[in-house]
Write a protein that holds these residues in place. Structure first.
Motif: not given
Length: 148
Positions: A14, A75, A129, A133-135
């Motif tokens: 990340l 992920f 994910m 998207q997570a960031s």
């Protein structure tokens, strides 16, 4: 359960995903900013490099960068590299299948059926994910917390 190794790998990936235009990030900076033991992080980054997810550059101004776009790395990929199959038991795994020695009828086994559902649910979330998207989600949550 997610291992500490996988958690650190996700943190590192990340951090690399947050770098603009493929800028290099040194292991020491990741270690310091994300509270990851440096020697352990270096082993994790080496493994991720061998699996083709990061590039490393040597030298005084060297460091690490993602080998692929952040929107193509999930992920699920990272967790599988660090921890192996997602299934809680080997007979429920798609990639690491092994028949249980104490199972008489695998097709009728309620434990296997349930653990396959657990595996499928985890895979759906983790494979759905991406780092991007997570960031992005983390940045939105941060902005909301600051009232922006």
């Amino acid at each position: 359960m997610l291992s500490q190794k996988a958690k650190y790998a996700l943190k590192a990936m990340l951090a690399l995903a947050d770098q603009k235009n493929g800028e290099l990030l040194q292991a020491g900076d990741i270690s310091e900013q994300h509270h990851v033991p440096r020697k352990f992080l270096e082993l994790i980054l080496l493994e991720l490099r061998k699996q083709g997810l990061v590039h490393s550059h040597r030298g005084k101004y060297g460091g690490y960068t993602l080998a692929k776009p952040a929107d193509t790395i999930t992920f699920g990929q990272i967790v599988r590299i660090m921890d192996g199959p997602l299934a809680p038991i080997p007979c429920a795994s798609l990639t690491g299948y092994r028949r249980c020695v104490d199972c008489k009828d695998e097709k009728a086994c309620a434990i296997r059926r349930t653990m396959r559902e657990v595996r499928d649910a985890a895979a759906a979330i983790l494979d759905g994910m991406t780092l991007e998207q997570a960031s992005r989600g983390a940045h939105q949550a941060e902005a909301q917390a600051l009232g922006l």
